[in-house]
Scaffold this active site. Structure first.
Site, PDB file in Angstrom:
ATOM      1  N   TYR A   1      23.333 -11.528 -17.627  1.00  0.00           N
ATOM      2  CA  TYR A   1      22.115 -12.255 -18.008  1.00  0.00           C
ATOM      3  C   TYR A   1      22.495 -13.480 -18.815  1.00  0.00           C
ATOM      4  O   TYR A   1      23.597 -13.589 -19.358  1.00  0.00           O
ATOM      5  CB  TYR A   1      21.152 -11.367 -18.797  1.00  0.00           C
ATOM      6  CG  TYR A   1      21.618 -11.012 -20.197  1.00  0.00           C
ATOM      7  CD1 TYR A   1      21.258 -11.785 -21.294  1.00  0.00           C
ATOM      8  CD2 TYR A   1      22.413  -9.890 -20.421  1.00  0.00           C
ATOM      9  CE1 TYR A   1      21.666 -11.451 -22.578  1.00  0.00           C
ATOM     10  CE2 TYR A   1      22.832  -9.542 -21.692  1.00  0.00           C
ATOM     11  CZ  TYR A   1      22.461 -10.334 -22.770  1.00  0.00           C
ATOM     12  OH  TYR A   1      22.889 -10.008 -24.041  1.00  0.00           O
ATOM     13  N   CYS A   2      21.529 -14.419 -18.868  1.00  0.00           N
ATOM     14  CA  CYS A   2      21.745 -15.653 -19.610  1.00  0.00           C
ATOM     15  C   CYS A   2      20.513 -15.945 -20.464  1.00  0.00           C
ATOM     16  O   CYS A   2      20.164 -15.133 -21.313  1.00  0.00           O
ATOM     17  CB  CYS A   2      22.069 -16.791 -18.649  1.00  0.00           C
ATOM     18  SG  CYS A   2      22.661 -18.294 -19.457  1.00  0.00           S
ATOM     19  N   ARG A   3      19.809 -17.042 -20.172  1.00  0.00           N
ATOM     20  CA  ARG A   3      18.712 -17.472 -21.043  1.00  0.00           C
ATOM     21  C   ARG A   3      17.329 -17.185 -20.480  1.00  0.00           C
ATOM     22  O   ARG A   3      16.331 -17.614 -21.065  1.00  0.00           O
ATOM     23  CB  ARG A   3      18.844 -18.965 -21.340  1.00  0.00           C
ATOM     24  CG  ARG A   3      20.063 -19.298 -22.185  1.00  0.00           C
ATOM     25  CD  ARG A   3      20.291 -20.782 -22.273  1.00  0.00           C
ATOM     26  NE  ARG A   3      21.423 -21.100 -23.145  1.00  0.00           N
ATOM     27  CZ  ARG A   3      22.249 -22.109 -22.950  1.00  0.00           C
ATOM     28  NH1 ARG A   3      22.067 -22.914 -21.918  1.00  0.00           N
ATOM     29  NH2 ARG A   3      23.252 -22.321 -23.783  1.00  0.00           N
TER      30      ARG A   3
ATOM     31  N   THR B   1      23.163 -17.601 -14.636  1.00  0.00           N
ATOM     32  CA  THR B   1      23.289 -16.179 -14.316  1.00  0.00           C
ATOM     33  C   THR B   1      23.501 -15.991 -12.825  1.00  0.00           C
ATOM     34  O   THR B   1      24.367 -15.226 -12.390  1.00  0.00           O
ATOM     35  CB  THR B   1      22.020 -15.412 -14.737  1.00  0.00           C
ATOM     36  OG1 THR B   1      21.608 -15.851 -16.025  1.00  0.00           O
ATOM     37  CG2 THR B   1      22.270 -13.922 -14.745  1.00  0.00           C
TER      38      THR B   1
END
Length: 218
Positions: free
Chosen positions: A182-184, A191
């Site tokens: 996951y990222c933002r 991602t």
């Protein structure tokens, strides 16, 4: 009564004038990008410049406008100036703005659909499945954001592996490791790119659509 009416009218004008300060401040896509980055944690001006591709001088000018509207604040650490959102209320406002924009502007879901079609081999895993598989020890969760964002907040049990360190980290993993990254948030393409990269390396990898804020508040 005429005097009272004038007072009421003056009050209303001044009130909406103050509201307009925020509206004018948010009329720049670059300032919205800076606020979005700061919603993931405090950052130095130089870091913001690197992550946005803007010059330090340009970032500083945008931050000054955000500062004048009391949307950000700063502290000094040695020679560095560190900015953050002025209040959790600002983060809540940004989340509402993203949600309203997604519902009211058809171009935003279309952009997301275009990205998903471009990376059509990338699979998404639900929050519920992530939690179940983590409890069983069957899933490795990676946070691919910059490490300072991970240190500000992250999904419990996730490991910090910034995008630029991903290849080195994967070299030490067994090929049968199942990974979720996951990222933002749902519109962060990093991602998707990271998951596709891991799939090409032969790993069974999935994309977590929710960002940290969505994960922790839902």
């Amino acid at each position: 009564m005429m005097e009272e009416a004038k007072i009421a009218e003056l009050y209303k004008e001044q009130l909406f004038l103050q509201y307009a300060r925020i509206g004018k401040c948010l009329s720049s896509e670059r300032r919205l990008e800076l606020l979005s980055l700061l919603s993931n944690g405090p950052k130095a001006v130089e870091t913001l410049a690197h992550q946005t591709g803007m010059s330090v001088a340009n970032v500083s000018r945008h931050l000054q406008i955000l500062l004048d509207a009391n949307l950000v604040r700063f502290t000094k650490k040695g020679t560095y100036v560190i900015y953050c959102l002025a209040s959790p209320v600002v983060a809540e406002f940004l989340a509402s703005l993203w949600k309203i924009s997604e519902h009211q502007l058809s171009d935003i879901p279309r952009l997301k659909q275009d990205i998903n079609q471009h990376y059509n081999r990338v699979r998404t895993i639900s929050k519920e499945d992530v939690q179940k598989q983590m409890e069983k020890g069957n899933l490795l969760v990676l946070d691919i954001r910059p490490r300072e964002e991970y240190e500000t907040a992250h999904i419990e049990g996730a490991l910090s592996v910034p995008m630029e360190e991903l290849d080195d980290y994967l070299q030490g993993l067994p090929q049968d490791t199942v990974i979720a990254a996951y990222c933002r948030g749902p519109y962060c393409v990093y991602t998707t790119q990271a998951v596709e990269h891991m799939q090409k390396k032969g790993f069974q990898a999935y994309r977590i659509e929710e960002g940290v804020r969505d994960w922790l508040t839902s």
